[in-house]
Design a protein around this motif. Sequence first.
Motif, PDB file in Angstrom:
ATOM      1  N   ALA A 237      -4.712 -47.732  -5.737  1.00 48.34           N
ATOM      2  CA  ALA A 237      -3.705 -47.011  -6.534  1.00 48.34           C
ATOM      3  C   ALA A 237      -4.047 -45.524  -6.639  1.00 48.34           C
ATOM      4  O   ALA A 237      -3.174 -44.661  -6.549  1.00 48.34           O
ATOM      5  CB  ALA A 237      -3.603 -47.628  -7.931  1.00 48.34           C
TER       6      ALA A 237
ATOM      7  N   ARG B  15      -3.643 -43.630  -3.050  1.00 46.43           N
ATOM      8  CA  ARG B  15      -2.327 -43.549  -2.418  1.00 46.43           C
ATOM      9  C   ARG B  15      -1.840 -42.108  -2.546  1.00 46.43           C
ATOM     10  O   ARG B  15      -1.587 -41.619  -3.632  1.00 46.43           O
ATOM     11  CB  ARG B  15      -1.373 -44.550  -3.096  1.00 46.43           C
ATOM     12  CG  ARG B  15       0.112 -44.354  -2.883  1.00 46.43           C
ATOM     13  CD  ARG B  15       0.584 -44.250  -1.442  1.00 46.43           C
ATOM     14  NE  ARG B  15       0.165 -45.329  -0.552  1.00 46.43           N
ATOM     15  CZ  ARG B  15       0.308 -45.273   0.774  1.00 46.43           C
ATOM     16  NH1 ARG B  15       0.828 -44.196   1.361  1.00 46.43           N
ATOM     17  NH2 ARG B  15      -0.096 -46.281   1.522  1.00 46.43           N
TER      18      ARG B  15
ATOM     19  N   TRP C 232       3.019 -47.343  -4.384  1.00 42.32           N
ATOM     20  CA  TRP C 232       2.705 -48.524  -5.182  1.00 42.32           C
ATOM     21  C   TRP C 232       1.387 -49.141  -4.735  1.00 42.32           C
ATOM     22  O   TRP C 232       1.036 -49.065  -3.563  1.00 42.32           O
ATOM     23  CB  TRP C 232       3.810 -49.575  -5.013  1.00 42.32           C
ATOM     24  CG  TRP C 232       5.115 -49.173  -5.628  1.00 42.32           C
ATOM     25  CD1 TRP C 232       6.005 -48.260  -5.136  1.00 42.32           C
ATOM     26  CD2 TRP C 232       5.662 -49.643  -6.863  1.00 42.32           C
ATOM     27  NE1 TRP C 232       7.078 -48.141  -5.995  1.00 42.32           N
ATOM     28  CE2 TRP C 232       6.896 -48.984  -7.056  1.00 42.32           C
ATOM     29  CE3 TRP C 232       5.235 -50.576  -7.819  1.00 42.32           C
ATOM     30  CZ2 TRP C 232       7.694 -49.222  -8.172  1.00 42.32           C
ATOM     31  CZ3 TRP C 232       6.036 -50.804  -8.921  1.00 42.32           C
ATOM     32  CH2 TRP C 232       7.248 -50.132  -9.092  1.00 42.32           C
ATOM     33  N   ALA C 233       0.695 -49.770  -5.680  1.00 45.84           N
ATOM     34  CA  ALA C 233      -0.458 -50.610  -5.349  1.00 45.84           C
ATOM     35  C   ALA C 233      -0.068 -52.063  -5.580  1.00 45.84           C
ATOM     36  O   ALA C 233       0.742 -52.367  -6.473  1.00 45.84           O
ATOM     37  CB  ALA C 233      -1.651 -50.238  -6.230  1.00 45.84           C
ATOM     38  N   TRP C 234      -0.645 -52.941  -4.777  1.00 44.26           N
ATOM     39  CA  TRP C 234      -0.240 -54.357  -4.768  1.00 44.26           C
ATOM     40  C   TRP C 234      -1.437 -55.291  -4.682  1.00 44.26           C
ATOM     41  O   TRP C 234      -2.421 -54.995  -3.991  1.00 44.26           O
ATOM     42  CB  TRP C 234       0.623 -54.643  -3.530  1.00 44.26           C
ATOM     43  CG  TRP C 234       1.801 -53.755  -3.342  1.00 44.26           C
ATOM     44  CD1 TRP C 234       1.853 -52.626  -2.559  1.00 44.26           C
ATOM     45  CD2 TRP C 234       3.092 -53.885  -3.939  1.00 44.26           C
ATOM     46  NE1 TRP C 234       3.113 -52.062  -2.641  1.00 44.26           N
ATOM     47  CE2 TRP C 234       3.890 -52.808  -3.481  1.00 44.26           C
ATOM     48  CE3 TRP C 234       3.648 -54.833  -4.820  1.00 44.26           C
ATOM     49  CZ2 TRP C 234       5.219 -52.637  -3.867  1.00 44.26           C
ATOM     50  CZ3 TRP C 234       4.973 -54.656  -5.203  1.00 44.26           C
ATOM     51  CH2 TRP C 234       5.737 -53.574  -4.729  1.00 44.26           C
TER      52      TRP C 234
ATOM     53  N   SER D  64      -1.735 -50.748  -0.598  1.00 42.65           N
ATOM     54  CA  SER D  64      -0.769 -49.838  -1.209  1.00 42.65           C
ATOM     55  C   SER D  64       0.286 -49.475  -0.184  1.00 42.65           C
ATOM     56  O   SER D  64       0.057 -49.592   1.029  1.00 42.65           O
ATOM     57  CB  SER D  64      -1.462 -48.585  -1.748  1.00 42.65           C
ATOM     58  OG  SER D  64      -1.788 -47.706  -0.701  1.00 42.65           O
TER      59      SER D  64
END
Length: 199
Positions: free
Chosen positions: A117, A120, A125-127, A140
């Motif tokens: 996160a 990036r 977005w981070a996932w 991300s």
Amino acid sequence: MTFTLPQLPYSYDALEPHFDARTMEIHHSKHHAGYTAKFNAALEAVALNSTDLTSLMESMDMDNSALRNNGGGYFNHCLFWENLSPTSTEMSSDLKSCIERCFGSVEAMKDEFSKAAATRFGSGWAWLCRKEDGSLEVCSTANQDNPLMPGISCGGRPILALDVWEHAYYLHYQNRRPDYINAFWSVVNWDVVSKRWAG
Ligand code: MN3
């Protein structure tokens, strides 16, 4: 209108002091509302009337920037609001075991997610995703892309999402994205994440 702006499952001030009410209100009622309206318009422009959001993401025409950006914006924020909670929640023991197998510990997973996160560049977005083989992956994406879309290198079904666009934190945290990421861990809804993992 195929898709509507979802109601938040809590009030705008419910996530204080971690996520402030003003940011939540603008983020939901302006940004997410904007993606919703433009997503519907982009669907109409190509005569797509599917209501299956997952398959719309999986079959996304990545050359259609209006559909890609606003469809992703609609879907990603729906996921994001749902995986936040004003009350303390705990992850299921099954998810915890899976995280420990994949990352060594819950803390190690959080560190990797926070790093994805924080690093990036620009907006995105981070996932945390569940891959086909049942394992977990942190990654991300840029802008409003998500792991379901074609050609996105981070694979799998997203079970936890974090918005790292400046609009998600700038009013309260200004340039301190790491502080916002740190605050996120205080408001994650692990019940929802656990259900997504199992489902
Ligand atoms: Mn956003």
